[in-house]
Write a protein that holds these residues in place. Structure first.
Motif, PDB file in Angstrom:
ATOM      1  N   ILE A 333       0.842  -1.201   0.000  1.00 43.71           N
ATOM      2  CA  ILE A 333       0.000   0.000   0.000  1.00 43.71           C
ATOM      3  C   ILE A 333       0.875   1.247   0.000  1.00 43.71           C
ATOM      4  N   ARG A 334       1.924   1.222   0.787  1.00 44.41           N
ATOM      5  CA  ARG A 334       2.838   2.372   0.842  1.00 44.41           C
ATOM      6  C   ARG A 334       3.487   2.604  -0.531  1.00 44.41           C
ATOM      7  N   LYS A 335       3.911   1.533  -1.183  1.00 44.65           N
ATOM      8  CA  LYS A 335       4.517   1.656  -2.512  1.00 44.65           C
ATOM      9  C   LYS A 335       3.504   2.191  -3.520  1.00 44.65           C
ATOM     10  N   LEU A 336       2.270   1.724  -3.429  1.00 45.78           N
ATOM     11  CA  LEU A 336       1.237   2.172  -4.356  1.00 45.78           C
ATOM     12  C   LEU A 336       0.998   3.671  -4.227  1.00 45.78           C
ATOM     13  N   TRP A 337       0.846   4.152  -3.000  1.00 45.64           N
ATOM     14  CA  TRP A 337       0.563   5.577  -2.807  1.00 45.64           C
ATOM     15  C   TRP A 337       1.778   6.443  -3.124  1.00 45.64           C
ATOM     16  N   THR A 338       2.955   5.908  -2.928  1.00 49.03           N
ATOM     17  CA  THR A 338       4.159   6.634  -3.340  1.00 49.03           C
ATOM     18  C   THR A 338       4.169   6.802  -4.856  1.00 49.03           C
ATOM     19  N   ALA A 339       3.774   5.729  -5.567  1.00 43.52           N
ATOM     20  CA  ALA A 339       3.702   5.795  -7.022  1.00 43.52           C
ATOM     21  C   ALA A 339       2.613   6.768  -7.470  1.00 43.52           C
ATOM     22  N   ALA A 363      -4.765   3.472   9.125  1.00 44.15           N
ATOM     23  CA  ALA A 363      -4.017   2.566   9.996  1.00 44.15           C
ATOM     24  C   ALA A 363      -2.795   3.269  10.578  1.00 44.15           C
ATOM     25  N   VAL A 364      -2.451   2.904  11.811  1.00 44.54           N
ATOM     26  CA  VAL A 364      -1.292   3.500  12.471  1.00 44.54           C
ATOM     27  C   VAL A 364      -0.030   3.280  11.662  1.00 44.54           C
ATOM     28  N   THR A 365       0.087   2.100  11.067  1.00 49.07           N
ATOM     29  CA  THR A 365       1.285   1.752  10.308  1.00 49.07           C
ATOM     30  C   THR A 365       1.448   2.581   9.038  1.00 49.07           C
ATOM     31  N   LEU A 366       0.390   3.273   8.610  1.00 52.48           N
ATOM     32  CA  LEU A 366       0.466   4.097   7.402  1.00 52.48           C
ATOM     33  C   LEU A 366       0.270   5.575   7.720  1.00 52.48           C
ATOM     34  N   SER A 367       0.578   5.953   8.938  1.00 55.88           N
ATOM     35  CA  SER A 367       0.385   7.340   9.351  1.00 55.88           C
ATOM     36  C   SER A 367       1.209   8.304   8.498  1.00 55.88           C
ATOM     37  N   GLY A 368       2.359   7.835   7.984  1.00 62.99           N
ATOM     38  CA  GLY A 368       3.186   8.699   7.149  1.00 62.99           C
ATOM     39  C   GLY A 368       2.475   9.162   5.894  1.00 62.99           C
ATOM     40  N   LEU A 369       1.603   8.302   5.346  1.00 60.18           N
ATOM     41  CA  LEU A 369       0.869   8.684   4.139  1.00 60.18           C
ATOM     42  C   LEU A 369      -0.111   9.819   4.412  1.00 60.18           C
ATOM     43  N   ARG A 370      -0.610   9.868   5.624  1.00 52.71           N
ATOM     44  CA  ARG A 370      -1.588  10.913   5.946  1.00 52.71           C
ATOM     45  C   ARG A 370      -0.945  12.296   6.007  1.00 52.71           C
ATOM     46  N   GLY A 371       0.367  12.324   6.043  1.00 54.25           N
ATOM     47  CA  GLY A 371       1.039  13.612   5.949  1.00 54.25           C
ATOM     48  C   GLY A 371       0.980  14.186   4.550  1.00 54.25           C
ATOM     49  N   ARG A 372       0.736  13.305   3.567  1.00 52.70           N
ATOM     50  CA  ARG A 372       0.656  13.741   2.171  1.00 52.70           C
ATOM     51  C   ARG A 372      -0.768  13.739   1.630  1.00 52.70           C
ATOM     52  N   GLY A 394     -17.026   0.813   2.931  1.00 55.31           N
ATOM     53  CA  GLY A 394     -16.585   2.201   2.895  1.00 55.31           C
ATOM     54  C   GLY A 394     -16.252   2.679   1.498  1.00 55.31           C
ATOM     55  N   PHE A 395     -16.489   3.966   1.269  1.00 52.06           N
ATOM     56  CA  PHE A 395     -16.120   4.651   0.029  1.00 52.06           C
ATOM     57  C   PHE A 395     -15.264   5.842   0.443  1.00 52.06           C
ATOM     58  N   HIS A 396     -14.106   5.998  -0.221  1.00 51.11           N
ATOM     59  CA  HIS A 396     -13.156   7.024   0.215  1.00 51.11           C
ATOM     60  C   HIS A 396     -12.621   7.795  -0.979  1.00 51.11           C
ATOM     61  N   CYS A 397     -12.581   9.104  -0.834  1.00 53.39           N
ATOM     62  CA  CYS A 397     -11.995   9.980  -1.839  1.00 53.39           C
ATOM     63  C   CYS A 397     -10.857  10.753  -1.175  1.00 53.39           C
ATOM     64  N   TYR A 398      -9.670  10.686  -1.776  1.00 48.98           N
ATOM     65  CA  TYR A 398      -8.497  11.351  -1.210  1.00 48.98           C
ATOM     66  C   TYR A 398      -7.956  12.398  -2.155  1.00 48.98           C
ATOM     67  N   VAL A 399      -7.430  13.469  -1.556  1.00 51.10           N
ATOM     68  CA  VAL A 399      -6.745  14.522  -2.304  1.00 51.10           C
ATOM     69  C   VAL A 399      -5.391  14.747  -1.637  1.00 51.10           C
ATOM     70  N   ARG A 400      -4.443  15.252  -2.401  1.00 54.16           N
ATOM     71  CA  ARG A 400      -3.133  15.545  -1.834  1.00 54.16           C
ATOM     72  C   ARG A 400      -3.221  16.804  -0.975  1.00 54.16           C
ATOM     73  N   ARG A 401      -2.580  16.776   0.163  1.00 51.24           N
ATOM     74  CA  ARG A 401      -2.577  17.945   1.038  1.00 51.24           C
ATOM     75  C   ARG A 401      -1.858  19.109   0.358  1.00 51.24           C
ATOM     76  N   ALA A 402      -2.346  20.292   0.623  1.00 50.63           N
ATOM     77  CA  ALA A 402      -1.745  21.494   0.037  1.00 50.63           C
ATOM     78  C   ALA A 402      -0.349  21.729   0.616  1.00 50.63           C
TER      79      ALA A 402
END
Length: 402
Positions: A333-339, A363-372, A394-402
């Motif tokens: 998941i981390r690799k996917l979101w990095t890509a 998830a706590v283990t992916l808290s770093g992604l929530r910074g982006r 669940g249905f989720h829509c994400y945007v990159r933080r400003a």
């Protein structure tokens, strides 16, 4: 629920040794047709994404329905990515159909009704010449029963595929138990006949045999439910209870005359041609747009993260992940979101679905992604409200933080 973006995409490790039974089953399913239609509502996706004209979209292909339906948003390009050769073969056949059939009625008869003996000749004369060699080989080839796959379109495409056969088997059980599925689908919610059918359905799902069947891994695999998804469902309630709740949401969450997912679940068919109760790509009013825009869809057989890494930076405006993250490891998941982050434009938006209510990014283990990335609560609520399939938590829509 999807299992098509599999092997490398959901496992990502490439390990050959020490494979679990699920790993082997998933690897085998790369060569099998699982879904004959997508079970993720494309109109919910587009409402949440709110894409400007000329966007570039990357989506998991699945049945190919959503990639075609996204053409209604007039994108510049759609990459439909999947590891499954069989699912991509279905998308490529649909693309060939849009190009080959001049009239909506013929397109509907082949891909909407998908049950006419005349479709065998249509395939041979009109579609087959437009297919690349691997896709032609797939549809010309035989299934495990020795039947040519293109004949699926002569007796009901939507009863084929692993999921279609599982749904068809459930219909046989319902008939034996006197549960009238047509009544569930078309009668008024307060009619005596429907109330009786609902009562019988409830007794079935609360019976001991059903509870035992719900524990069977083979059943869950046929429904596209991975061990990880099963664990999430069991944390909510016993499996028979969760499956019953999801089925009720599917058949009662939206009116039957506008919910084509309910028609597929209860009839393995669509209600009929024209503009109502159909995925957008099968609606008459959108057929000219399908014809004009089909060239922007590019099927890609690849690992999703690796494909995103191959694109130029800031190329992609939207990514539709369906539920593939449910079966991924934390590292994948981390690799996917990095890509996604690297390939995403300044206006990048990502939609995904989950078996449970929580997003994997919470998830706590992916808290770093929530910074982006941040969950857009308003757009997520819009998508959840409009999603007619009813099978997800669940249905989720994400945007990159400003």
């Amino acid at each position: 629920m999807t299992t098509q973006l599999i092997a490398g995409a959901t496992r990502g490790s490439g390990l050959e040794n020490g494979m679990t039974l699920w790993d082997r089953a998933v690897a085998f399913s790369v060569r099998r047709l699982i879904h004959t239609q997508s079970w993720d509502d494309p109109e919910a996706d587009l409402a949440a994404l709110q894409l400007p004209l000329g966007s570039t979209i990357v989506t998991v292909s699945s049945g190919g329905c959503n990639a075609l339906s996204y053409l209604t948003a007039q994108p510049a390009q759609i990459f439909a990515v999947d590891r499954s050769e069989s699912q991509l073969a279905l998308l490529k056949l649909r693309l060939a159909g849009v190009r080959a059939f001049d009239s909506y009625d013929e397109f509907w008869e082949f891909f909407g009704e998908a049950a006419s003996p005349a479709n065998a000749e249509r395939y041979l004369q009109k579609l087959r010449p437009l297919l690349d060699a691997p896709t032609r080989s797939y549809w010309d080839g035989h299934n495990v029963l020795g039947r040519r796959r293109y004949t699926y379109f002569t007796d009901g495409l939507y009863r084929h595929g692993l999921l279609g056969r599982a749904i068809g088997f459930s219909h046989q059980i319902a008939r034996v138990l006197g549960i009238d599925l047509d009544v569930l689908l078309m009668e008024a919610v307060d009619s005596p006949a429907r109330l009786e059918a609902m009562a019988r359905l409830g007794r079935l799902f609360h019976s001991t045999p059903l509870r035992l069947v719900a524990r069977a891994q083979a059943l869950l695999f046929s429904l596209g439910i991975s061990p990880q998804q099963r664990a999430v469902l069991q944390a909510e309630a016993p499996l028979d209870v969760v499956l019953y709740r999801r089925l009720l949401r599917l058949i009662d969450g939206h009116p039957g005359d506008s919910n084509y997912f309910a028609w597929q679940a209860l009839r393995c068919a669509y209600s009929g041609p024209d503009d109502r109760c159909l995925p957008p790509y099968l609606q008459r009013r959108h057929f000219p747009r399908m014809r004009n825009g089909v060239g922007v869809i590019i099927p890609v057989q690849a690992n999703l993260a690796q494909f995103l890494d191959s694109l130029p930076a800031r190329e992609v405006d939207a990514v539709a992940l369906l539920d593939v993250q449910d079966s991924m490891s934390v590292d994948d998941i981390r690799k996917l979101w990095t890509a996604i982050d690297r390939a995403g434009s300044e206006r990048i938006r990502v939609v995904c679905r989950t078996t449970g209510s929580a997003s994997p990014l919470e998830a706590v283990t992916l808290s770093g992604l929530r910074g982006r990335w941040q969950r857009d609560e308003e757009r997520s609520a819009i998508g959840a409200e409009l999603d007619r399939s009813g099978i997800y938590g669940g249905f989720h829509c994400y945007v990159r933080r400003a």
